[in-house]
Write a protein that holds these residues in place. Structure first.
Motif, PDB file in Angstrom:
ATOM      1  N   LYS A   1      29.464  16.391   2.827  1.00  0.00           N
ATOM      2  CA  LYS A   1      28.180  16.928   2.377  1.00  0.00           C
ATOM      3  C   LYS A   1      27.645  16.089   1.223  1.00  0.00           C
ATOM      4  O   LYS A   1      28.389  15.729   0.303  1.00  0.00           O
ATOM      5  CB  LYS A   1      28.365  18.385   1.941  1.00  0.00           C
ATOM      6  CG  LYS A   1      27.092  19.134   1.608  1.00  0.00           C
ATOM      7  CD  LYS A   1      27.421  20.603   1.334  1.00  0.00           C
ATOM      8  CE  LYS A   1      26.168  21.408   1.010  1.00  0.00           C
ATOM      9  NZ  LYS A   1      26.498  22.853   0.807  1.00  0.00           N
ATOM     10  N   GLY A   2      26.337  15.765   1.284  1.00  0.00           N
ATOM     11  CA  GLY A   2      25.736  14.958   0.228  1.00  0.00           C
ATOM     12  C   GLY A   2      24.233  15.131   0.200  1.00  0.00           C
ATOM     13  O   GLY A   2      23.653  15.850   1.023  1.00  0.00           O
ATOM     14  N   VAL A   3      23.588  14.448  -0.739  1.00  0.00           N
ATOM     15  CA  VAL A   3      22.139  14.529  -0.885  1.00  0.00           C
ATOM     16  C   VAL A   3      21.529  13.134  -0.844  1.00  0.00           C
ATOM     17  O   VAL A   3      22.205  12.135  -1.120  1.00  0.00           O
ATOM     18  CB  VAL A   3      21.739  15.241  -2.202  1.00  0.00           C
ATOM     19  CG1 VAL A   3      22.100  16.714  -2.147  1.00  0.00           C
ATOM     20  CG2 VAL A   3      22.388  14.566  -3.400  1.00  0.00           C
TER      21      VAL A   3
ATOM     22  N   THR B   1      22.826  17.509   3.338  1.00  0.00           N
ATOM     23  CA  THR B   1      23.146  17.412   4.765  1.00  0.00           C
ATOM     24  C   THR B   1      24.563  16.865   4.902  1.00  0.00           C
ATOM     25  O   THR B   1      25.201  16.499   3.918  1.00  0.00           O
ATOM     26  CB  THR B   1      22.181  16.474   5.511  1.00  0.00           C
ATOM     27  OG1 THR B   1      22.329  15.142   4.993  1.00  0.00           O
ATOM     28  CG2 THR B   1      20.738  16.907   5.380  1.00  0.00           C
ATOM     29  N   MET B   2      25.030  16.803   6.143  1.00  0.00           N
ATOM     30  CA  MET B   2      26.327  16.196   6.448  1.00  0.00           C
ATOM     31  C   MET B   2      26.081  14.815   7.047  1.00  0.00           C
ATOM     32  O   MET B   2      25.211  14.648   7.918  1.00  0.00           O
ATOM     33  CB  MET B   2      27.106  17.051   7.432  1.00  0.00           C
ATOM     34  CG  MET B   2      27.344  18.489   6.989  1.00  0.00           C
ATOM     35  SD  MET B   2      28.423  18.622   5.543  1.00  0.00           S
ATOM     36  CE  MET B   2      30.010  18.150   6.255  1.00  0.00           C
ATOM     37  N   ALA B   3      26.830  13.822   6.587  1.00  0.00           N
ATOM     38  CA  ALA B   3      26.706  12.465   7.118  1.00  0.00           C
ATOM     39  C   ALA B   3      28.062  11.770   7.043  1.00  0.00           C
ATOM     40  O   ALA B   3      28.940  12.161   6.268  1.00  0.00           O
ATOM     41  CB  ALA B   3      25.650  11.673   6.341  1.00  0.00           C
TER      42      ALA B   3
ATOM     43  N   ARG C   1      25.062  24.156   5.066  1.00  0.00           N
ATOM     44  CA  ARG C   1      25.255  25.386   4.299  1.00  0.00           C
ATOM     45  C   ARG C   1      26.604  26.029   4.581  1.00  0.00           C
ATOM     46  O   ARG C   1      27.049  26.906   3.826  1.00  0.00           O
ATOM     47  CB  ARG C   1      24.127  26.372   4.628  1.00  0.00           C
ATOM     48  CG  ARG C   1      22.743  25.884   4.214  1.00  0.00           C
ATOM     49  CD  ARG C   1      21.641  26.749   4.759  1.00  0.00           C
ATOM     50  NE  ARG C   1      21.579  26.672   6.224  1.00  0.00           N
ATOM     51  CZ  ARG C   1      20.688  27.312   6.966  1.00  0.00           C
ATOM     52  NH1 ARG C   1      19.784  28.073   6.373  1.00  0.00           N
ATOM     53  NH2 ARG C   1      20.698  27.189   8.267  1.00  0.00           N
ATOM     54  N   LEU C   2      27.264  25.583   5.644  1.00  0.00           N
ATOM     55  CA  LEU C   2      28.569  26.141   6.014  1.00  0.00           C
ATOM     56  C   LEU C   2      29.729  25.334   5.438  1.00  0.00           C
ATOM     57  O   LEU C   2      30.889  25.666   5.683  1.00  0.00           O
ATOM     58  CB  LEU C   2      28.689  26.204   7.545  1.00  0.00           C
ATOM     59  CG  LEU C   2      27.595  26.978   8.277  1.00  0.00           C
ATOM     60  CD1 LEU C   2      27.822  26.923   9.785  1.00  0.00           C
ATOM     61  CD2 LEU C   2      27.544  28.417   7.794  1.00  0.00           C
ATOM     62  N   PHE C   3      29.414  24.277   4.691  1.00  0.00           N
ATOM     63  CA  PHE C   3      30.447  23.415   4.125  1.00  0.00           C
ATOM     64  C   PHE C   3      30.294  23.328   2.613  1.00  0.00           C
ATOM     65  O   PHE C   3      29.227  23.612   2.062  1.00  0.00           O
ATOM     66  CB  PHE C   3      30.375  22.017   4.741  1.00  0.00           C
ATOM     67  CG  PHE C   3      30.700  21.969   6.208  1.00  0.00           C
ATOM     68  CD1 PHE C   3      31.998  21.733   6.630  1.00  0.00           C
ATOM     69  CD2 PHE C   3      29.715  22.166   7.165  1.00  0.00           C
ATOM     70  CE1 PHE C   3      32.303  21.694   7.984  1.00  0.00           C
ATOM     71  CE2 PHE C   3      30.007  22.135   8.515  1.00  0.00           C
ATOM     72  CZ  PHE C   3      31.306  21.896   8.927  1.00  0.00           C
ATOM     73  N   GLU C   4      31.344  22.900   1.962  1.00  0.00           N
ATOM     74  CA  GLU C   4      31.339  22.701   0.523  1.00  0.00           C
ATOM     75  C   GLU C   4      31.309  21.207   0.211  1.00  0.00           C
ATOM     76  O   GLU C   4      31.656  20.380   1.064  1.00  0.00           O
ATOM     77  CB  GLU C   4      32.582  23.334  -0.116  1.00  0.00           C
ATOM     78  CG  GLU C   4      32.669  24.843   0.067  1.00  0.00           C
ATOM     79  CD  GLU C   4      33.923  25.418  -0.573  1.00  0.00           C
ATOM     80  OE1 GLU C   4      34.647  24.648  -1.245  1.00  0.00           O
ATOM     81  OE2 GLU C   4      34.173  26.631  -0.403  1.00  0.00           O
ATOM     82  N   TYR C   5      30.872  20.881  -1.011  1.00  0.00           N
ATOM     83  CA  TYR C   5      30.923  19.483  -1.443  1.00  0.00           C
ATOM     84  C   TYR C   5      32.385  19.070  -1.620  1.00  0.00           C
ATOM     85  O   TYR C   5      33.212  19.859  -2.067  1.00  0.00           O
ATOM     86  CB  TYR C   5      30.177  19.292  -2.765  1.00  0.00           C
ATOM     87  CG  TYR C   5      28.680  19.340  -2.629  1.00  0.00           C
ATOM     88  CD1 TYR C   5      27.969  18.248  -2.150  1.00  0.00           C
ATOM     89  CD2 TYR C   5      27.974  20.488  -2.976  1.00  0.00           C
ATOM     90  CE1 TYR C   5      26.588  18.283  -2.038  1.00  0.00           C
ATOM     91  CE2 TYR C   5      26.594  20.539  -2.864  1.00  0.00           C
ATOM     92  CZ  TYR C   5      25.904  19.433  -2.392  1.00  0.00           C
ATOM     93  OH  TYR C   5      24.539  19.486  -2.273  1.00  0.00           O
TER      94      TYR C   5
ATOM     95  N   PHE D   1      21.930  10.775   3.790  1.00  0.00           N
ATOM     96  CA  PHE D   1      21.981  12.216   3.583  1.00  0.00           C
ATOM     97  C   PHE D   1      20.600  12.861   3.579  1.00  0.00           C
ATOM     98  O   PHE D   1      20.495  14.081   3.501  1.00  0.00           O
ATOM     99  CB  PHE D   1      22.678  12.536   2.256  1.00  0.00           C
ATOM    100  CG  PHE D   1      24.156  12.239   2.246  1.00  0.00           C
ATOM    101  CD1 PHE D   1      25.034  13.000   2.990  1.00  0.00           C
ATOM    102  CD2 PHE D   1      24.652  11.193   1.486  1.00  0.00           C
ATOM    103  CE1 PHE D   1      26.390  12.730   2.975  1.00  0.00           C
ATOM    104  CE2 PHE D   1      26.010  10.914   1.460  1.00  0.00           C
ATOM    105  CZ  PHE D   1      26.877  11.686   2.212  1.00  0.00           C
ATOM    106  N   SER D   2      19.535  12.071   3.616  1.00  0.00           N
ATOM    107  CA  SER D   2      18.191  12.636   3.579  1.00  0.00           C
ATOM    108  C   SER D   2      17.915  13.404   4.869  1.00  0.00           C
ATOM    109  O   SER D   2      18.082  12.868   5.964  1.00  0.00           O
ATOM    110  CB  SER D   2      17.143  11.533   3.400  1.00  0.00           C
ATOM    111  OG  SER D   2      15.846  12.104   3.290  1.00  0.00           O
ATOM    112  N   PRO D   3      17.464  14.665   4.783  1.00  0.00           N
ATOM    113  CA  PRO D   3      17.280  15.493   5.982  1.00  0.00           C
ATOM    114  C   PRO D   3      15.959  15.272   6.696  1.00  0.00           C
ATOM    115  O   PRO D   3      15.741  15.835   7.764  1.00  0.00           O
ATOM    116  CB  PRO D   3      17.352  16.914   5.423  1.00  0.00           C
ATOM    117  CG  PRO D   3      16.752  16.781   4.054  1.00  0.00           C
ATOM    118  CD  PRO D   3      17.170  15.420   3.546  1.00  0.00           C
ATOM    119  N   VAL D   4      15.060  14.473   6.102  1.00  0.00           N
ATOM    120  CA  VAL D   4      13.737  14.284   6.685  1.00  0.00           C
ATOM    121  C   VAL D   4      13.506  12.818   7.036  1.00  0.00           C
ATOM    122  O   VAL D   4      13.956  11.918   6.331  1.00  0.00           O
ATOM    123  CB  VAL D   4      12.612  14.764   5.733  1.00  0.00           C
ATOM    124  CG1 VAL D   4      12.677  16.260   5.536  1.00  0.00           C
ATOM    125  CG2 VAL D   4      12.682  14.051   4.394  1.00  0.00           C
TER     126      VAL D   4
END
Length: 350
Positions: free
Chosen positions: A220-222, A87-89, A121-125, A229-232
């Motif tokens: 972008k990160g995880v 996600t983006m943060a 998905r539209l960005f790069e790391y 960065f957590s999407p949930v």
């Protein structure tokens, strides 16, 4: 022999809840765990039995059943949702002015945890070699700005003591954060509403003369790197409950039996003028085992859980819809499997 095979089949497929423990707690499908039972893994059998049933889906949450898999796969899928879907943060906070009572580091931390509505998905790391630089690129960074100053309201009543009437901009919310396009982002993301997911997140409280002037960079990160960065909000699963009545339960016993379970699990039907208990929807049960406290009821009910039937609940933070998150998690899992196969092929251990 047939009865023995049936017992092994039940042991393999069910977890039994007993009064003082749990029986058949094995959760693996690894061959050889059940003597006398042919349990060699079979691709055709897996393809025939595996399925995903969507039970509920809305903008923020999703409930679905994943049937016919091993617990290790279900847990891997849950962990990917929590920690490996990007996600983006907000990663960097440049504070040019902060005269509020909130310390800079606390304010930066609060800003970092605000979910940002942007499709990762539209960005790069971001390139690790550039992480220390302040320069932002349109392909890997979103720039946000928070610039606000509190002042007195000249039209406020002289008798009021309510800050909402006395001051202007005394409550700083996430809605005050504005997107500042970089490069060609204004054209590329013209149809996207980039910004905080929720506009009512309180960031700080100000008083006349206090102000905030902040620039933020989102990357972008995880989730395994940082929880922001957590999407949930949560991703969890439970085994499908299974409730079996071993003999008819009537009258007052049936009413007590109904009260032992969650609402909607047991219902009473009228048969020849008698109230008879009937299992309506065992899915709603929370497996509290309350029924086992009643000496005259505990032997008429069998409590279990289906070993390979997982009920998943996914709650999105709002960055991406929950069905998209599930799809992305499946892609991550497939990529992991492909990486593993490539490693086997490269070492000649096919």
């Amino acid at each position: 022999m047939a009865a023995s095979m049936k017992n092994v089949e039940e042991i393999r497929n069910r977890v039994i809840l007993e009064e003082f423990g749990v029986k058949n707690v094995h959760t693996t499908d690894f061959p050889g765990n059940y003597p006398g039972f042919v349990d060699t893994w079979n691709m055709q059998a897996f393809q025939k039995n595996f399925r995903i049933d969507v039970v509920h889906l809305d903008e923020s949450s999703m409930e679905f059943d994943m049937v016919g898999i091993d617990a290790s796969i279900a847990n891997a899928f849950r962990r990917i949702l929590l920690a490996e879907v990007p996600t983006m943060a907000i990663e960097k906070v440049f504070i040019y002015n902060n005269t509020s009572i909130v310390q800079d580091e606390v304010l930066a931390h609060r800003l970092g945890l605000i979910p940002i509505k942007a499709d990762p998905r539209l960005f790069e790391y971001k390139n690790p070699a550039e992480e220390s630089a302040e320069e932002a690129s349109e392909i890997d960074t979103i720039q946000l700005q928070l610039k606000i100053k509190c002042s007195r309201n000249p039209r406020a009543s002289k008798d009021t003591s309510d800050p909402r009437e006395l001051y202007v901009n005394h409550m700083v919310y996430s809605r005050d954060i504005k997107w500042v396009p970089i490069g060609n982002q204004a054209d590329v993301f013209a149809d996207s509403c980039i910004g905080p997911v929720h506009d009512d997140i309180l960031i700080a409280q100000l008083r006349p003369g206090q102000e905030l002037d902040i620039i933020m960079h989102c990357v972008k990160g995880v989730g395994q790197d940082h929880a922001k960065f957590s999407p949930v909000a949560t991703a969890s699963y439970r085994l499908l409950p299974e409730i079996t009545l071993l003999e008819p339960v009537e009258g007052e016993k049936a009413e007590r039996l109904k009260r032992c379970f969650s609402r909607g699990v047991i219902d009473l039907e009228d048969i020849h003028g008698k109230k008879v208990a009937k299992v309506v929807n065992s899915r709603l049960d929370t497996c509290s085992r309350e029924v086992l406290r009643h000496s005259d009821l505990k032997n008429v009910v069998k409590l279990g859980r289906v070993r390979d039937h997982f009920i998943f609940t996914v709650e999105s933070t709002g960055i991406l819809p929950p069905d998209v998150l599930v799809t992305e998690a499946i892609k991550v899992l497939m990529a992991k499997c492909q990486t593993f196969l490539n490693e086997l092929n490269s070492t000649g251990l096919e």
